[in-house]
Design an enzyme around this catalytic site. Sequence first.
Site, short mmCIF file in Angstrom:
data_model
loop_
_atom_site.label_atom_id
_atom_site.label_comp_id
_atom_site.label_asym_id
_atom_site.label_seq_id
_atom_site.Cartn_x
_atom_site.Cartn_y
_atom_site.Cartn_z
N GLU A 137 -14.54 1.16 16.02
CA GLU A 137 -15.36 1.26 14.81
C GLU A 137 -16.65 0.48 14.98
OE1 GLU A 137 -13.02 0.11 11.40
OE2 GLU A 137 -11.42 1.49 11.92
N ARG A 183 -4.61 1.49 10.60
CA ARG A 183 -5.48 1.06 11.68
C ARG A 183 -5.62 2.23 12.65
NH1 ARG A 183 -7.34 -2.58 9.14
NH2 ARG A 183 -6.94 -4.82 9.38
N HIS A 188 -14.28 3.36 7.20
CA HIS A 188 -13.39 2.22 6.89
C HIS A 188 -13.74 1.62 5.53
CE1 HIS A 188 -10.73 -1.08 8.83
NE2 HIS A 188 -10.55 -1.04 7.52
N ASP A 218 -9.86 7.09 7.97
CA ASP A 218 -10.73 6.01 7.50
C ASP A 218 -10.83 4.91 8.56
OD1 ASP A 218 -12.35 4.87 5.43
OD2 ASP A 218 -10.75 3.41 5.06
N ILE A 229 0.84 -1.20 0.00
CA ILE A 229 0.00 0.00 0.00
C ILE A 229 0.88 1.25 0.00
CG2 ILE A 229 -1.77 1.27 1.28
CD1 ILE A 229 -2.55 -1.62 2.43
#
Lengths: 314, 314
Positions: free
Chosen positions: B258, B229, B277, B253, B149
């Site tokens: 969450e 995270r 997310h 995000d 990523i």
Amino acid sequence: MTVPILVYQPRAAQRYCTYLRDQGCDTVYPATTREEAEAILQQHPIEVVFGIGFPLDLLERYSSIRWLQLMSAGVDHVLHQGRVPARVTLTRMVGVFSRQMAEYVFAYLLHIEKGIERLCAQQREQRWKPFRAGVLTGKVIGVAGLGSIGQEVVRKARAFDMKVHGLSRTGEHADTVDRHFSDREWVDFVRELDYLVLTLPLTDQTRHVVNESVLWAMKPEAVIVNVGRGALMDESALIAALQQARLGGAVLDVFEQEPLPAESPLWRLPNVYVTPHMSGPTTVENGSTYFLENLARYQAGQALLGVVEPGAAY
Amino acid sequence: MTVPILVYQPRAAQRYCTYLRDQGCDTVYPATTREEAEAILQQHPIEVVFGIGFPLDLLERYSSIRWLQLMSAGVDHVLHQGRVPARVTLTRMVGVFSRQMAEYVFAYLLHIEKGIERLCAQQREQRWKPFRAGVLTGKVIGVAGLGSIGQEVVRKARAFDMKVHGLSRTGEHADTVDRHFSDREWVDFVRELDYLVLTLPLTDQTRHVVNESVLWAMKPEAVIVNVGRGALMDESALIAALQQARLGGAVLDVFEQEPLPAESPLWRLPNVYVTPHMSGPTTVENGSTYFLENLARYQAGQALLGVVEPGAAY
């Protein structure tokens, strides 16, 4: 010692001159109006004009002028006025705006794909509701105009792994795109595109080149981004296509009439983004930097950057 | 004939199985709950589990299971539960989300630079008011985590002519960035950044690695983008820094909890973007495609993609 230079800019002439003097260019005279320009031209043997919107007839009348450096990439507003005398070299800005304009293009492409408006609305309501956003990867972008701005759009499109189609009159840089189309192939060019980006100059040939038949050939979900000139598109045909949902949307930085009149439906159409001709701004800094580079060339007798050949339309 | 496979996914197990069967994988059994999973495990000699949130103790109890393919890039939520038995190979998804996540990052970087919110507000008021937008070109981006990523963020940052700094524990891919920092150099790493992008895995070492002293070392106009995270950051320290305007903004995000609780100030802080997310979504299509590639390797006795080495935290 530099040659005598007139800086003509309705708002910022003085700031340009201050910047240029700080860079050692000491023979600069600012004018914000035609009257101020004439007063300077009568007093000083001006050889170079650096500006935007300079009245062309003054080029005829003051024969000391040898070079007109525009503060823009486009020359349509100049050539629209008339002819530049043969003794005067006309130069435009090339490559100054490319990166900013390509950033503008991708800002909106990504804004649309990722659903940022929807995400912002959800945030205002404190709603946690994931959805499947779009991706640029694999989508087809068509770049009309493969000059310095178009080339920069192509380059960034590669980094997003898009399929890149291009259209240009000359065929120059055709090798940088996956498929190339000539200016006689507009309908074929647009058929497969997810995004059409207009970076063309405005000439007699490109005026209203995006007309009804081109718009009707596009995919109904396709989006047009215009950072070139408003008159590249038939704005009435565009509005009709958008109103009839024959087009997915439009991102418009330029218009047939600017500022965009309050009564234009474009302001309020869904999926239309209206921005006030600011995707590729000339600033005192970037404009002067380009001018100084060209001035050094001028004084050394070298070829200038961005020369508009006599008789050429861009 | 494929080996017996259990697909475990609370919502979409059935859709995964349909997709996999369409691709010729005919021995798949869907389970959306622990109970369903157990019923299947009692009936069939399941060798492979493809899923998210699979109860680890079932790996112990059903000794036919040899391989657990996760539907995510991160493994923290699995290892948090306990240990994976030595007989079971654990694999995560590598490279599946990179392009979408990097698109998300640049969508927000460009959104912020170009002032799209301001432009949209002006459009709603039909105001033609150009302003000087920002540029990514020349800005400094710091990428924490140089896995697949992070590498994709680096690649796109190059296309925007940004200065690229990177931080990673192993030093792998250090040659792809202009300056590299180790995980003992966080404060030095963040000092010059305009944008800090977190793509790290969550481990004991990275939990709350962006703490108060890191946040205070940042430029007050810098923006943090977290797609890794939530617990990589000390969220309370982040909120304090934002409330005291010691930080320019945040694009988040992922969160420590969450869905983000309604009472979190993050929902309403200016210059904070909260998204649910979804920057790198696993879909039936991309998840299954990755799994099928790995399944072919598994059946051919080849090395699997994305193996989490025993004892490793990511």
